[in-house]
Design a protein around this motif. Structure first.
Motif, short mmCIF file in Angstrom:
data_model
loop_
_atom_site.label_atom_id
_atom_site.label_comp_id
_atom_site.label_asym_id
_atom_site.label_seq_id
_atom_site.Cartn_x
_atom_site.Cartn_y
_atom_site.Cartn_z
N LEU A 92 7.75 -5.47 -8.17
CA LEU A 92 9.16 -5.08 -8.18
C LEU A 92 9.35 -3.71 -7.52
O LEU A 92 10.26 -3.51 -6.72
CB LEU A 92 9.67 -5.05 -9.62
CG LEU A 92 11.17 -4.95 -9.83
CD1 LEU A 92 11.86 -6.24 -9.41
CD2 LEU A 92 11.49 -4.62 -11.28
N LYS A 93 8.47 -2.76 -7.86
CA LYS A 93 8.57 -1.41 -7.31
C LYS A 93 8.30 -1.39 -5.82
O LYS A 93 8.89 -0.60 -5.08
CB LYS A 93 7.59 -0.48 -8.04
CG LYS A 93 7.92 -0.25 -9.51
CD LYS A 93 6.84 0.59 -10.20
CE LYS A 93 7.17 0.81 -11.67
NZ LYS A 93 6.11 1.58 -12.37
N SER A 94 7.41 -2.25 -5.35
CA SER A 94 7.07 -2.24 -3.92
C SER A 94 8.24 -2.68 -3.04
O SER A 94 8.27 -2.37 -1.86
CB SER A 94 5.85 -3.13 -3.66
OG SER A 94 6.15 -4.50 -3.91
N GLY A 95 9.20 -3.38 -3.63
CA GLY A 95 10.36 -3.81 -2.86
C GLY A 95 11.17 -2.66 -2.30
O GLY A 95 11.86 -2.81 -1.29
N ALA A 96 11.09 -1.49 -2.95
CA ALA A 96 11.84 -0.32 -2.49
C ALA A 96 11.28 0.23 -1.18
O ALA A 96 11.93 1.07 -0.54
CB ALA A 96 11.82 0.77 -3.57
N GLY A 122 0.40 7.00 -6.69
CA GLY A 122 -0.83 7.76 -6.90
C GLY A 122 -2.08 6.91 -6.97
O GLY A 122 -3.13 7.38 -7.40
N LEU A 123 -2.00 5.64 -6.53
CA LEU A 123 -3.18 4.78 -6.55
C LEU A 123 -4.06 5.04 -5.34
O LEU A 123 -3.62 5.59 -4.33
CB LEU A 123 -2.75 3.31 -6.59
CG LEU A 123 -1.80 2.91 -7.71
CD1 LEU A 123 -1.51 1.41 -7.64
CD2 LEU A 123 -2.37 3.28 -9.07
N ASP A 124 -5.31 4.64 -5.43
CA ASP A 124 -6.28 4.84 -4.35
C ASP A 124 -6.16 3.67 -3.38
O ASP A 124 -6.76 2.61 -3.58
CB ASP A 124 -7.69 4.92 -4.94
CG ASP A 124 -8.73 5.34 -3.91
OD1 ASP A 124 -8.46 5.17 -2.70
OD2 ASP A 124 -9.81 5.81 -4.30
N THR A 125 -5.40 3.85 -2.32
CA THR A 125 -5.17 2.76 -1.37
C THR A 125 -6.42 2.46 -0.55
O THR A 125 -6.63 1.30 -0.16
CB THR A 125 -4.00 3.10 -0.44
OG1 THR A 125 -4.24 4.37 0.18
CG2 THR A 125 -2.69 3.19 -1.23
N ALA A 126 -7.23 3.47 -0.29
CA ALA A 126 -8.46 3.24 0.46
C ALA A 126 -9.39 2.32 -0.32
O ALA A 126 -10.02 1.42 0.24
CB ALA A 126 -9.16 4.57 0.76
N ARG A 127 -9.45 2.52 -1.62
CA ARG A 127 -10.30 1.68 -2.47
C ARG A 127 -9.79 0.24 -2.49
O ARG A 127 -10.57 -0.71 -2.48
CB ARG A 127 -10.35 2.23 -3.89
CG ARG A 127 -11.47 1.64 -4.74
CD ARG A 127 -11.62 2.41 -6.02
NE ARG A 127 -10.71 1.91 -7.05
CZ ARG A 127 -10.45 2.54 -8.19
NH1 ARG A 127 -10.98 3.72 -8.42
NH2 ARG A 127 -9.64 2.01 -9.08
N ALA A 128 -8.46 0.08 -2.51
CA ALA A 128 -7.89 -1.26 -2.49
C ALA A 128 -8.24 -1.98 -1.20
O ALA A 128 -8.56 -3.19 -1.21
CB ALA A 128 -6.39 -1.19 -2.68
N ASN A 163 8.05 -8.92 -5.35
CA ASN A 163 8.14 -8.14 -4.12
C ASN A 163 9.11 -8.77 -3.13
O ASN A 163 9.97 -8.09 -2.56
CB ASN A 163 6.76 -8.01 -3.47
CG ASN A 163 6.82 -7.51 -2.04
OD1 ASN A 163 6.91 -8.29 -1.10
ND2 ASN A 163 6.81 -6.21 -1.87
N VAL A 164 8.99 -10.07 -2.93
CA VAL A 164 9.85 -10.75 -1.96
C VAL A 164 11.32 -10.64 -2.35
O VAL A 164 12.17 -10.27 -1.54
CB VAL A 164 9.42 -12.23 -1.82
CG1 VAL A 164 10.47 -13.02 -1.05
CG2 VAL A 164 8.08 -12.32 -1.11
N LEU A 185 0.82 -1.21 0.00
CA LEU A 185 0.00 0.00 0.00
C LEU A 185 0.86 1.26 0.00
O LEU A 185 0.48 2.27 -0.62
CB LEU A 185 -0.94 -0.01 1.21
CG LEU A 185 -2.01 -1.11 1.18
CD1 LEU A 185 -2.73 -1.18 2.52
CD2 LEU A 185 -3.01 -0.85 0.05
N LEU A 186 2.00 1.24 0.68
CA LEU A 186 2.89 2.39 0.65
C LEU A 186 3.42 2.63 -0.76
O LEU A 186 3.50 3.77 -1.22
CB LEU A 186 4.06 2.17 1.62
CG LEU A 186 3.70 2.15 3.12
CD1 LEU A 186 4.94 1.80 3.94
CD2 LEU A 186 3.14 3.49 3.56
N ALA A 187 3.77 1.54 -1.44
CA ALA A 187 4.23 1.67 -2.83
C ALA A 187 3.10 2.19 -3.71
O ALA A 187 3.32 3.08 -4.56
CB ALA A 187 4.72 0.32 -3.35
N ALA A 188 1.90 1.68 -3.50
CA ALA A 188 0.77 2.12 -4.30
C ALA A 188 0.46 3.59 -4.08
O ALA A 188 0.15 4.32 -5.02
CB ALA A 188 -0.47 1.27 -3.97
#
Length: 385
Positions: A79-83, A31-37, A166-167, A24-27
């Motif tokens: 891949l991006k969320s790994g950061a 600019g994604l809607d984390t609340a919607r997810a 991600n892992v 969710l932090l990556a999202a």
């Protein structure tokens, strides 16, 4: 990709909230809607953020990830969320790894404690004939290499690919931070996913280096055995032993929960609130306070825990916050570390998403800031003259 409803057979087990939060932090940064997810999983963002609320189910994580994929249409989301990995992303395991002396010591602690992060997959170390070669992926013996395979438990291909990305990206980023070496690269990475487009492959190479094998038979990071002896940035053997003892208790709590809270004796009477406070303080050392596990350790259900605290005029979240501030004071006053633990690191270890959240809570509880508290302690403990 269309909206789907998953079953526990497709997305089994439980998932720690910090592990879900990393996505969710990556999202959010994308600019994604984390609340919607979160709503797609029947949760609010605050519920995912609340580490005292127990673990998520695999199905809930699957619904969150699927919604993020639908919003982003980005095959590189994993891949991006790994950061965005932090020590707390791995719950207790993250702090155990942080206290290890070498990379090798850390690697050998992943499998025994990864269940504290969740049931998303299992780690297996491959050596000798079990290790794939880097030329044709057939088994071959090579004593200079160690394979770290991760077998994802999720059975939905697009989610499996995202989670493996991600892992492995998280492991790589965290190893660089632990070893204090930003250029540290694995010897090779093998991925079961199909060969990506050239532009996407370049992004993989930025994270893992150029030795990549797609359409492999397993998902595996291959590391040089010479790297296993690399020392980590802040080893602490005493803390490691303490963390592992508490991790064993948490693992036992997970096992007890699977037996429907079958502990024979529950804490009662005047001992109840102090017992809750002790359990919270012990869990906080591991960086993650799980209300369900706390209840299990006390031999009761989470609902009973809430009811009995309420009858005492208390809330579980307030006890957690009080324990956080007490542990923050202890870490700020710790004179044995050189250099002292940074306030940002203290905030992360105690489950705050950013240092300013710790600042607000600390000022609210003590009337001063963490920095000022540390300086006051130094002044009071300095020798006269």
């Amino acid at each position: 990709m269309t909206t789907a409803t998953y079953t526990s057979a497709q997305a089994p087990g439980l998932v720690s909230r910090p592990a879900a939060l990393q996505y969710l932090l990556a999202a959010g940064a994308m600019g994604l809607d984390t609340a919607r997810a979160c709503q797609a999983a029947g949760l609010s963002f605050d519920e995912v953020l609340d580490k005292s609320g127990g673990m998520l189910t695999g199905v809930q994580l699957a619904q969150i990830l699927q919604n993020l994929l639908l919003q982003s249409d980005d095959p590189l989301l994993g891949l991006k969320s790994g950061a965005f990995v932090q020590p707390g992303s791995y719950s207790a395991l993250g702090y155990i790894l942080m206290s290890c002396k070498t990379i090798g010591q850390a690697v050998h602690r992943i499998a025994p404690y990864e269940k504290l992060v969740g049931d998303m997959g299992t780690t297996h170390l491959l050596t000798g004939s079990a290790l794939p070669t880097l030329s044709d992926k057939r088994p071959a013996s090579d004593s200079s290499l160690l394979g770290v395979e991760w077998r994802c438990s999720f059975r939905v291909p697009e989610l499996r690919r995202l989670m493996v990305d991600n892992v492995f990206a998280s492991w790589t980023q965290y190893a660089r931070w632990l070893a204090n070496e930003d250029t540290l690269m694995p010897q090779a990475v093998l991925l079961r996913r199909p060969e990506p487009e050239p532009a996407e492959r370049l992004r993989y190479e930025e994270v893992f280096g150029q030795t990549l094998y797609f359409e492999a038979k397993i998902d595996c990071i291959v590391i040089r055995t010479t790297d296993l002896s690399r020392t980590l940035r802040q080893p602490d053997e005493g803390l490691l032993q303490t963390l592992e003892r508490h991790a064993e208790l948490q693992l036992k709590g997970l096992a007890d929960r699977s037996r429907h809270y079958s502990k024979p004796e529950a804490v009662t009477g005047e001992d109840f609130v102090p017992a809750v406070e002790r359990a919270i303080a012990e869990a906080l050392i591991l960086g993650s306070v799980d209300q369900t596990l706390i209840a299990s350790e006390l031999g009761i259900t989470p609902r009973t825990l809430q009811r009995r605290l309420s009858s005492a005029g208390l809330r579980f979240s307030h006890l957690v916050e009080r324990a956080r501030i007490a542990e923050a004071c202890r870490l700020l006053e710790d004179d044995t570390r050189d250099p002292p633990m940074a306030i940002a690191e203290i905030a992360s270890r105690l489950g705050y998403q950013e240092p300013r959240s710790l600042h607000r809570a600390f000022r609210r509880a003590t009337g001063t800031t963490p920095g000022a508290w540390r300086e006051q302690h130094r002044a009071s403990s300095a020798p006269p003259g």
